[in-house]
Design an enzyme around this catalytic site. Structure first.
Site, short mmCIF file in Angstrom:
data_model
loop_
_atom_site.label_atom_id
_atom_site.label_comp_id
_atom_site.label_asym_id
_atom_site.label_seq_id
_atom_site.Cartn_x
_atom_site.Cartn_y
_atom_site.Cartn_z
N THR A 1 29.66 98.51 12.30
CA THR A 1 29.16 99.34 11.02
C THR A 1 28.02 98.62 10.43
O THR A 1 27.24 99.18 9.89
CB THR A 1 30.43 98.97 10.18
OG1 THR A 1 31.68 99.86 10.62
CG2 THR A 1 30.05 99.56 8.86
N LYS B 1 40.44 93.68 15.24
CA LYS B 1 39.65 93.10 13.96
C LYS B 1 40.50 93.81 12.75
O LYS B 1 40.24 95.10 12.70
CB LYS B 1 38.15 93.62 14.16
CG LYS B 1 37.50 93.44 12.74
CD LYS B 1 36.11 93.93 12.86
CE LYS B 1 35.47 93.59 11.60
NZ LYS B 1 34.05 94.24 11.54
N ARG C 1 37.44 102.32 4.94
CA ARG C 1 36.25 102.88 5.36
C ARG C 1 36.38 104.22 6.14
O ARG C 1 35.70 105.09 5.94
CB ARG C 1 35.32 101.89 6.25
CG ARG C 1 33.87 102.54 6.18
CD ARG C 1 33.00 101.18 6.18
NE ARG C 1 31.79 101.75 6.23
CZ ARG C 1 30.62 101.11 5.89
NH1 ARG C 1 30.79 100.09 5.11
NH2 ARG C 1 29.29 101.45 5.79
N TYR D 1 37.57 110.15 9.46
CA TYR D 1 37.37 111.52 8.85
C TYR D 1 38.73 112.35 9.54
O TYR D 1 39.40 113.17 8.81
CB TYR D 1 36.25 112.30 9.11
CG TYR D 1 36.14 113.69 8.58
CD1 TYR D 1 35.86 113.66 7.24
CD2 TYR D 1 36.22 114.79 9.28
CE1 TYR D 1 35.86 114.84 6.45
CE2 TYR D 1 36.26 116.01 8.69
CZ TYR D 1 36.12 116.07 7.38
OH TYR D 1 35.85 117.42 6.62
N TYR E 1 39.83 98.18 16.07
CA TYR E 1 39.23 97.82 14.73
C TYR E 1 39.78 98.70 13.46
O TYR E 1 39.71 99.81 13.30
CB TYR E 1 37.71 98.13 14.67
CG TYR E 1 36.80 97.74 13.35
CD1 TYR E 1 37.43 97.04 12.51
CD2 TYR E 1 35.31 98.41 13.22
CE1 TYR E 1 36.72 96.84 11.16
CE2 TYR E 1 34.86 98.01 12.01
CZ TYR E 1 35.40 97.32 11.16
OH TYR E 1 34.72 96.92 9.89
N ILE F 1 34.99 88.58 12.57
CA ILE F 1 33.86 89.25 12.84
C ILE F 1 33.07 89.31 11.55
O ILE F 1 33.73 90.04 10.71
CB ILE F 1 34.23 90.57 13.50
CG1 ILE F 1 34.74 90.26 14.95
CG2 ILE F 1 32.99 91.34 13.73
CD1 ILE F 1 35.25 91.27 15.81
#
Length: 294
Positions: A46, A163, A140, A109, A135, A205
């Site tokens: 990202t 993560k 987000r 999405y 992740y 991370i």
């Protein structure tokens, strides 16, 4: 065996004004990170603006980073997608480019069901031989990996870590309890590194590591060495800066911070844009207070 223990940097992708990748600057950033004891390089996640890079450019960034790192630290490639077939192709390309592992964000999405997440991640993991880090960043992506889903996925041979950027400590504790010590957890939030370590995380991370790699590395190293108070001090000392690095959507502030520090990493690619002046001043003040700017 863990892919890494400590602080991995979610590295920015330096760009020219036209949006093309500045590979000379990328090499400079990698050398800066390694010289300051960063434990792993996360390329084209990202923070690296992967969503606006073509597959070819993304894979080339991974190949180039692996060449520069030359075995000194592992190179982990962001290879997530909301299209499983695309994700497979990207993960395979990153593996061929030399990535030591891939980091796969949840399918944004689409908002996959938990069953869909299991099918998606299993299909991608089975298509490659290198390790996979899940992740989870629901703020987000709009999609959360439930603890029981993580446990099911941990049974896949090369899905070895997650993560976690949900910020939900109850959920993270449940993941740790279900999956046990052989499944690694990394903090995805810089303001929660030490609390995550207390739950058994192997490190972070980190966005903060872009500007403060030594201190971020030391925060984890101190905790692992039993100096919890020292680690906590480094965590708390960085809170103002961490807050400033997320006062606008990542990676807008961290790129601005590196530019303020003289690294000339260039602008973000649209639709990300320059910081609002008020927020830029907040960031400048935080960098000064942390000792990174005069």
């Amino acid at each position: 065996m863990s892919i890494f223990t400590g602080a991995g940097v979610a590295l920015v992708t330096p760009t020219y004004a036209d949006g093309s990748v500045n590979f000379d600057k990328l090499k400079e950033l990698i050398e800066f990170q390694i010289a300051n004891e960063t434990d792993a390089l996360i390329i084209c996640g990202t923070t690296g603006e992967a969503s606006t890079l073509s597959d070819e450019v993304q894979i080339e960034c991974v190949r180039f980073s692996k060449e520069v790192a030359n075995g000194r630290v592992p190179v982990i490639a962001g290879a997530g997608s909301n299209d499983t077939a695309h994700c497979i192709a990207l993960a395979q390309g990153c593996e061929k480019a030399g990535a030591d592992a891939v980091l796969l964000v949840t399918p944004y999405y689409n908002k996959a069901t938990q069953k869909g997440l299991i099918l998606h991640y299993t299909a991608v993991a089975n298509s490659i031989s290198i390790p996979v880090i899940l992740y989870n960043v629901p703020g987000r992506t709009g999609c959360n990996i439930a603890p029981k889903t993580v446990y099911e996925l941990s049974k896949v041979k090369n899905i070895v870590a997650i993560k976690e950027a949900s910020g939900n400590f109850s959920q993270i504790a449940e993941v740790a309890a279900l999956c046990g010590p052989d499944f690694d957890i990394y903090s995805g939030n810089d303001d929660q590194i030490v609390p995550m370590l207390a739950l058994g995380a192997k490190g972070v991370i980190s966005v903060l590591s872009n500007v403060a790699p030594r201190n971020t590395h030391d925060m984890v190293a101190k905790f692992m060495a039993g100096d919890v108070a020292g680690a906590a001090k480094l965590q708390l000392d960085a809170i103002e800066l961490i807050k400033a690095l997320f006062c606008e959507v990542n990676p807008i502030p961290v790129k601005a911070a590196l530019n303020l520090m003289g690294y000339e990493v260039g602008p973000c690619r649209l639709p990300l844009c320059d910081m609002e002046e008020k927020n830029l001043e907040t960031l400048r003040t935080a960098l000064k207070n942390y000792g990174l700017l005069k």
